[in-house]
Write an enzyme that holds these catalytic residues in place. Structure first.
Site, PDB file in Angstrom:
ATOM      1  N   LYS A 104       0.858  -1.184   0.000  1.00 46.40           N
ATOM      2  CA  LYS A 104       0.000   0.000   0.000  1.00 46.40           C
ATOM      3  C   LYS A 104       0.884   1.219   0.000  1.00 46.40           C
ATOM      4  O   LYS A 104       1.829   1.307   0.787  1.00 46.40           O
ATOM      5  CB  LYS A 104      -0.875  -0.025   1.272  1.00 46.40           C
ATOM      6  CG  LYS A 104      -1.819   1.137   1.401  1.00 46.40           C
ATOM      7  CD  LYS A 104      -3.192   0.799   0.889  1.00 46.40           C
ATOM      8  CE  LYS A 104      -4.018   2.029   0.563  1.00 46.40           C
ATOM      9  NZ  LYS A 104      -3.771   2.619  -0.764  1.00 46.40           N
TER      10      LYS A 104
ATOM     11  N   GLN B 135       7.381   4.094   3.646  1.00 46.77           N
ATOM     12  CA  GLN B 135       5.967   3.704   3.680  1.00 46.77           C
ATOM     13  C   GLN B 135       5.759   2.443   4.523  1.00 46.77           C
ATOM     14  O   GLN B 135       4.754   2.297   5.211  1.00 46.77           O
ATOM     15  CB  GLN B 135       5.468   3.479   2.246  1.00 46.77           C
ATOM     16  CG  GLN B 135       3.968   3.355   2.118  1.00 46.77           C
ATOM     17  CD  GLN B 135       3.257   4.709   2.110  1.00 46.77           C
ATOM     18  OE1 GLN B 135       3.721   5.625   1.456  1.00 46.77           O
ATOM     19  NE2 GLN B 135       2.167   4.823   2.832  1.00 46.77           N
TER      20      GLN B 135
ATOM     21  N   LYS C   7       5.735   3.478   8.111  1.00 43.76           N
ATOM     22  CA  LYS C   7       4.541   4.302   8.349  1.00 43.76           C
ATOM     23  C   LYS C   7       3.306   3.418   8.471  1.00 43.76           C
ATOM     24  O   LYS C   7       2.516   3.549   9.406  1.00 43.76           O
ATOM     25  CB  LYS C   7       4.372   5.261   7.165  1.00 43.76           C
ATOM     26  CG  LYS C   7       3.190   6.188   7.258  1.00 43.76           C
ATOM     27  CD  LYS C   7       2.991   6.981   5.977  1.00 43.76           C
ATOM     28  CE  LYS C   7       4.256   7.621   5.479  1.00 43.76           C
ATOM     29  NZ  LYS C   7       4.037   8.559   4.378  1.00 43.76           N
TER      30      LYS C   7
ATOM     31  N   LYS D 211       5.346   1.803  -3.184  1.00 37.65           N
ATOM     32  CA  LYS D 211       5.237   3.163  -3.737  1.00 37.65           C
ATOM     33  C   LYS D 211       5.476   3.075  -5.235  1.00 37.65           C
ATOM     34  O   LYS D 211       6.113   2.137  -5.717  1.00 37.65           O
ATOM     35  CB  LYS D 211       6.298   4.075  -3.093  1.00 37.65           C
ATOM     36  CG  LYS D 211       6.021   5.543  -3.235  1.00 37.65           C
ATOM     37  CD  LYS D 211       5.076   6.080  -2.174  1.00 37.65           C
ATOM     38  CE  LYS D 211       4.691   7.521  -2.446  1.00 37.65           C
ATOM     39  NZ  LYS D 211       3.911   8.110  -1.352  1.00 37.65           N
TER      40      LYS D 211
ATOM     41  N   GLY E 140      -2.851   8.184  -4.159  1.00 36.56           N
ATOM     42  CA  GLY E 140      -2.232   9.382  -4.732  1.00 36.56           C
ATOM     43  C   GLY E 140      -0.988   9.823  -3.975  1.00 36.56           C
ATOM     44  O   GLY E 140      -0.633   9.273  -2.938  1.00 36.56           O
ATOM     45  N   ASP E 141      -0.322  10.801  -4.523  1.00 35.64           N
ATOM     46  CA  ASP E 141       0.827  11.472  -3.890  1.00 35.64           C
ATOM     47  C   ASP E 141       1.002  12.761  -4.700  1.00 35.64           C
ATOM     48  O   ASP E 141       0.060  13.209  -5.364  1.00 35.64           O
ATOM     49  CB  ASP E 141       2.074  10.575  -3.923  1.00 35.64           C
ATOM     50  CG  ASP E 141       3.214  11.103  -3.043  1.00 35.64           C
ATOM     51  OD1 ASP E 141       3.150  10.936  -1.825  1.00 35.64           O
ATOM     52  OD2 ASP E 141       4.163  11.712  -3.576  1.00 35.64           O
TER      53      ASP E 141
ATOM     54  N   THR F 218      -4.509  13.554   5.439  1.00 34.12           N
ATOM     55  CA  THR F 218      -3.081  13.699   5.785  1.00 34.12           C
ATOM     56  C   THR F 218      -2.851  14.993   6.571  1.00 34.12           C
ATOM     57  O   THR F 218      -2.201  14.993   7.624  1.00 34.12           O
ATOM     58  CB  THR F 218      -2.211  13.649   4.524  1.00 34.12           C
ATOM     59  OG1 THR F 218      -2.572  12.498   3.765  1.00 34.12           O
ATOM     60  CG2 THR F 218      -0.742  13.577   4.868  1.00 34.12           C
TER      61      THR F 218
ATOM     62  N   ASN G 120      -2.265  19.355  -1.520  1.00 34.68           N
ATOM     63  CA  ASN G 120      -3.257  18.652  -0.701  1.00 34.68           C
ATOM     64  C   ASN G 120      -2.910  18.683   0.792  1.00 34.68           C
ATOM     65  O   ASN G 120      -3.737  19.081   1.632  1.00 34.68           O
ATOM     66  CB  ASN G 120      -3.381  17.198  -1.209  1.00 34.68           C
ATOM     67  CG  ASN G 120      -4.236  16.353  -0.302  1.00 34.68           C
ATOM     68  OD1 ASN G 120      -3.812  15.981   0.789  1.00 34.68           O
ATOM     69  ND2 ASN G 120      -5.448  16.056  -0.713  1.00 34.68           N
TER      70      ASN G 120
ATOM     71  N   SER H  25      -6.878   5.719   3.851  1.00 35.28           N
ATOM     72  CA  SER H  25      -6.937   4.837   2.681  1.00 35.28           C
ATOM     73  C   SER H  25      -7.277   3.415   3.110  1.00 35.28           C
ATOM     74  O   SER H  25      -8.057   2.720   2.455  1.00 35.28           O
ATOM     75  CB  SER H  25      -5.588   4.822   1.952  1.00 35.28           C
ATOM     76  OG  SER H  25      -5.516   5.880   1.026  1.00 35.28           O
TER      77      SER H  25
HETATM   78  P1  NDP Z   1       0.623  18.046  -4.048  1.00 35.28           P
HETATM   79  O1  NDP Z   1       1.061  17.713  -5.414  1.00 35.28           O
HETATM   80  O2  NDP Z   1      -0.819  18.238  -3.781  1.00 35.28           O
HETATM   81  O3  NDP Z   1       1.373  19.369  -3.538  1.00 35.28           O
HETATM   82  C1  NDP Z   1       2.761  19.435  -3.482  1.00 35.28           C
HETATM   83  C2  NDP Z   1       3.149  20.830  -3.021  1.00 35.28           C
HETATM   84  O4  NDP Z   1       4.541  20.859  -2.778  1.00 35.28           O
HETATM   85  C3  NDP Z   1       2.871  21.919  -4.050  1.00 35.28           C
HETATM   86  O5  NDP Z   1       2.609  23.122  -3.386  1.00 35.28           O
HETATM   87  C4  NDP Z   1       4.191  21.995  -4.806  1.00 35.28           C
HETATM   88  O6  NDP Z   1       4.427  23.258  -5.422  1.00 35.28           O
HETATM   89  C5  NDP Z   1       5.176  21.786  -3.678  1.00 35.28           C
HETATM   90  N1  NDP Z   1       6.409  21.178  -4.208  1.00 35.28           N
HETATM   91  C6  NDP Z   1       6.512  20.008  -4.888  1.00 35.28           C
HETATM   92  N2  NDP Z   1       7.787  19.774  -5.241  1.00 35.28           N
HETATM   93  C7  NDP Z   1       8.489  20.823  -4.770  1.00 35.28           C
HETATM   94  C8  NDP Z   1       9.848  21.183  -4.799  1.00 35.28           C
HETATM   95  N3  NDP Z   1      10.765  20.397  -5.398  1.00 35.28           N
HETATM   96  N4  NDP Z   1      10.219  22.328  -4.196  1.00 35.28           N
HETATM   97  C9  NDP Z   1       9.295  23.118  -3.576  1.00 35.28           C
HETATM   98  N5  NDP Z   1       7.985  22.830  -3.527  1.00 35.28           N
HETATM   99  C10 NDP Z   1       7.593  21.714  -4.109  1.00 35.28           C
HETATM  100  O7  NDP Z   1       1.240  16.894  -3.104  1.00 35.28           O
HETATM  101  P2  NDP Z   1       0.787  16.440  -1.656  1.00 35.28           P
HETATM  102  O8  NDP Z   1       0.351  17.621  -0.875  1.00 35.28           O
HETATM  103  O9  NDP Z   1      -0.110  15.291  -1.807  1.00 35.28           O
HETATM  104  O10 NDP Z   1       2.159  15.878  -1.072  1.00 35.28           O
HETATM  105  C11 NDP Z   1       3.093  16.705  -0.384  1.00 35.28           C
HETATM  106  C12 NDP Z   1       4.030  15.841   0.436  1.00 35.28           C
HETATM  107  O11 NDP Z   1       3.256  15.061   1.366  1.00 35.28           O
HETATM  108  C13 NDP Z   1       4.856  14.807  -0.356  1.00 35.28           C
HETATM  109  O12 NDP Z   1       6.100  14.639   0.276  1.00 35.28           O
HETATM  110  C14 NDP Z   1       4.034  13.539  -0.220  1.00 35.28           C
HETATM  111  O13 NDP Z   1       4.833  12.376  -0.385  1.00 35.28           O
HETATM  112  C15 NDP Z   1       3.562  13.684   1.223  1.00 35.28           C
HETATM  113  N6  NDP Z   1       2.389  12.893   1.564  1.00 35.28           N
HETATM  114  C16 NDP Z   1       1.210  13.038   0.885  1.00 35.28           C
HETATM  115  C17 NDP Z   1       0.110  12.305   1.253  1.00 35.28           C
HETATM  116  C18 NDP Z   1      -1.229  12.501   0.628  1.00 35.28           C
HETATM  117  O14 NDP Z   1      -2.196  11.937   1.141  1.00 35.28           O
HETATM  118  N7  NDP Z   1      -1.354  13.277  -0.422  1.00 35.28           N
HETATM  119  C19 NDP Z   1       0.201  11.272   2.308  1.00 35.28           C
HETATM  120  C20 NDP Z   1       1.453  11.260   3.010  1.00 35.28           C
HETATM  121  C21 NDP Z   1       2.510  12.018   2.618  1.00 35.28           C
HETATM  122  P3  NDP Z   1       4.134  23.448  -7.001  1.00 35.28           P
HETATM  123  O15 NDP Z   1       2.637  23.568  -7.107  1.00 35.28           O
HETATM  124  O16 NDP Z   1       4.866  24.677  -7.361  1.00 35.28           O
HETATM  125  O17 NDP Z   1       4.679  22.225  -7.677  1.00 35.28           O
END
Ligand code: NDP
Length: 451
Positions: A92, A113, A116, A128, A167-168, A211, A243, A383
Site C-alpha cells: 500500500k 511507507q 509508516k 510506492k 495518490g501522492d 493527511t 493537498n 486509505s
Molecule cells: P501536491 O502535489 O498536492 O502538492 C505538493 C506541493 O509541494 C505543491 O505546493 C508543490 O508546489 C510543492 N512542491 C513540490 N515539489 C516541490 C519542490 N521540489 N520544491 C518546492 N515545492 C515543491 O502533493 P501532496 O500535498 O499530496 O504531497 C506533499 C508531500 O506530502 C509529499 O512529500 C508527499 O509524499 C507527502 N504525503 C502526501 C500524502 C497525501 O495523502 N497526499 C500522504 C502522506 C505524505 P508546485 O505547485 O509549485 O509544484
C-alpha cells in the site's frame, strides 16, 4: 559511522548495491541510526538476517508508458512500482507523478511507507510508485491518456488483496479516477484496487483531508503530552500549498493556530495577519496558478522568490513548522534559524523533508521532532479505512471516519511515547521511537512467516 559491526556491514552493502541513490541511502541511514541500539540489544535480528531481509524490496517493477499529447506527438515516460514489504498486509502506498521521480525517490518513499503503515497498526504492507511524467501544463485529456497508458501496464501487478496504490504529489482524485476507470475496463471488475477515489464510486469521506488533518491531530497530542499545551494560539508556518499543506492549514486554523506562511516551488508568502485559506484554494485548486498571486488579494502580505541567496520560508519566526511540500526542504541552516527564532516543534507532513544533520540539530536543541512516517500517516490510514468500506460495500459517515482518524493518530503518538519511555530515549525525539515501533511489527511478521 556505526559502532555495531552488523549494522555497519549492512549499511555498507546497502550503499554499494544502491550506488548513486542518494535519497534512498539517506532514508536507510536515518532508520539504521535510530535502530542501532535496539539491534545491539536484540541479537536474534542479526542471527536471522532481519535487517537485510527488511532492506531489500520484495519486487521492483519499471515499465514504459507511451502516450499521445493533444498535438498527436508521442511521448515516452518511465513508470515505477516498488512492492517493498508485504509481511503485514497487501502493498500500500501512493503514486507520484513529478519530473523528479526516479528509482531513488520511489525506493526511499517505499521504504518509509513500510514503517509508516506498520505504525498505523492496520494490516497494510508498504509500496510506492509513480512516473517522471509532469502533469503541470497538461490538458485534462492528456492527463487521462497518460493515466490510461500507465494503468495498461500497472494492472498486471496490483489487486485489492495484492497491492492497492493511492495518490501522492501530482496524483489527486482526478488521476485516481482515470486510473480506476482503466483498471475496471481491463479487468472487468469493480473492486477497491485504488484508494483516494472520488466519493461517487467508492472513495471515503475525509480521505482528501486526512493527511493534513492527521498531522494536526498528531501535533496537538504531542503538544498536550510533552508541553501541557496545544496548537491553540500557536504561530505556524507551512511549506507547500498542495493537498497536505492546504488541509494542514485548514485544521490548524480550526484548532486556533495562526498560519502565517505558505509556499509553492516558485516562492513563499508571509501574511502577518494570518493566511486567508480561501484565497490559497482559489489560486491553487481552482486556477492552478502560482502562490505569488496571493499578493493581489492581500496587499499586506510579502512574497519571496525561491532562489539561491534569498531567505527561505524557515526564516519566518514561528512556534511550529509543518514542512508539507517535498523531500529535503529543511537543511541544517534552516534548522538553525528555526531554533534561533524560538520554534518548539517540527512536524513533517511531507516525506523526509528534513535532512539528517538538520534532524540531529533540532533534537539536540530540544525541538520536538515528529517524523513524516508518524505525522503524515493519516492519509494512508484513511486509505485503509477506504479499503475496509469497499470490502464491506458500505460507506461510513464523515464523523465515523474522523473519529477513527483522530484515534489512529493519537495511538501512533502514544505508542512512540511508550517506546521512548521503555528505552529511556529523549522525549522530543519521536523519530527513534517511530522507527522502533514500525520495524518491530514487520520484523516479527517476517520471522514468523519463515524465510
Ligand atoms: P501536491 O502535489 O498536492 O502538492 C505538493 C506541493 O509541494 C505543491 O505546493 C508543490 O508546489 C510543492 N512542491 C513540490 N515539489 C516541490 C519542490 N521540489 N520544491 C518546492 N515545492 C515543491 O502533493 P501532496 O500535498 O499530496 O504531497 C506533499 C508531500 O506530502 C509529499 O512529500 C508527499 O509524499 C507527502 N504525503 C502526501 C500524502 C497525501 O495523502 N497526499 C500522504 C502522506 C505524505 P508546485 O505547485 O509549485 O509544484
Amino acid at each position: 559511522m556505526f559502532n555495531n559491526k552488523y549494522v555497519e556491514k549492512v549499511f555498507n552493502e546497502f550503499k554499494l548495491k544502491n550506488k548513486g541513490q542518494n535519497e534512498y541511502i539517506q532514508a536507510c541511514q536515518e532508520i539504521l541510526e535510530s535502530l542501532e541500539n535496539y539491534i545491539t540489544n536484540n541479537s536474534f535480528i542479526e542471527e536471522n538476517a532481519l535487517l537485510e531481509r527488511f532492506l531489500e524490496p520484495e519486487r521492483t517493477i519499471t515499465f514504459k508508458v507511451t502516450w499521445m499529447d493533444d498535438n498527436n506527438q508521442i511521448h515516452v515516460n518511465r513508470g515505477y512500482r516498488v512492492q517493498y514489504n508485504s509481511s503485514i498486509g497487501p502493498y500500500k502506498g501512493g503514486l507520484r507523478f513529478h519530473p523528479s521521480v526516479n528509482e531513488s525517490i520511489i525506493n526511499f518513499l517505499a521504504l518509509e511507507q513500510c514503517l509508516k503503515n506498520s505504525l498505523t497498526r492496520l494490516p497494510i504492507g508498504g509500496g510506492k510508485g509513480g512516473s517522471d511524467f509532469d502533469p503541470k501544463g497538461k490538458s485534462d485529456n492528456e492527463i487521462m491518456r497518460f493515466c490510461q497508458a500507465f494503468m495498461n501496464e500497472l494492472y498486471r501487478h496490483i489487486g485489492p488483496n495484492t497491492d492497492v496504490p493511492a495518490g501522492d504529489i501530482g496524483v489527486g482524485q482526478k488521476e485516481i479516477g482515470y486510473l480506476f476507470g482503466q483498471y475496471k475496463k481491463i479487468k472487468n471488475e469493480f473492486t477497491g484496487v485504488l484508494t483516494g477515489k472520488p466519493i461517487t464510486f467508492g472513495g471515503s469521506l475525509l480521505r482528501t483531508e486526512a493527511t493534513g488533518y492527521g498531522l494536526c491531530y498528531f501535533t496537538d497530542r504531542a503538544l498536550t503530552y510533552l508541553k501541557d499545551d496545544s496548537l491553540k494560539g500557536k504561530t505556524v508556518i507551512i511549506s507547500g500549498s498542495g493537498n497536505v499543506a492546504i488541509h494542514a492549514c485548514e485544521k490548524a486554523q480550526n484548532l486556533g493556530a495562526k498560519v502565517v506562511a505558505m509556499s509553492d516551488s516558485s516562492g513563499w508568502i508571509y501574511d502577518p495577519n494570518g493566511i486567508k485559506l480561501h484565497y490559497i484554494r482559489q489560486i491553487k485548486e481552482d486556477r492552478k496558478a502560482r502562490i505569488k498571486e496571493y499578493l493581489l488579494k492581500a496587499p499586506n502580505a510579502r512574497y519571496t522568490e525561491s532562489k539561491e541567496g534569498n531567505p527561505t520560508i524557515w526564516s519566518t519566526p514561528c512556534d511550529i513548522a509543518f514542512p508539507c511540500a517535498t523531500q529535503n526542504e529543511i537543511h541544517l541552516d534552516d534548522a538553525k534559524l528555526l531554533v534561533k527564532n524560538g520554534c518548539i516543534g517540527v512536524f513533517e507532513g511531507a516525506n523526509m523533508p528534513t535532512t539528517l544533520d538538520a534532524i540531529h540539530y533540532l533534537i539536540d536543541n530540544d525541538v520536538i521532532f515528529g517524523p513524516g512516517k508518524a505525522c503524515n500517516a493519516g492519509g494512508v490510514a484513511t486509505s485503509a479505512l477506504e479499503m475496509t468500506q469497499n470490502s464491506m460495500r458500505m460507506t461510513w459517515s464523515y464523523q465515523e471516519v474522523n473519529r477513527n482518524l483522530k484515534q489512529i493518530m493519537e495511538d501512533i503518538f502514544d505508542s512512540i511515547c511508550y517506546t521512548n519511555n521503555k528505552y529511556s530515549l529523549k522525549e522530543n525525539d519521536l523519530l527513534t521511537g517511530a522507527n522502533i515501533v514500525g520495524f518491530e511489527k514487520i520484523m516479527y511478521a517476517m520471522l514468523l512467516q519463515g524465510i
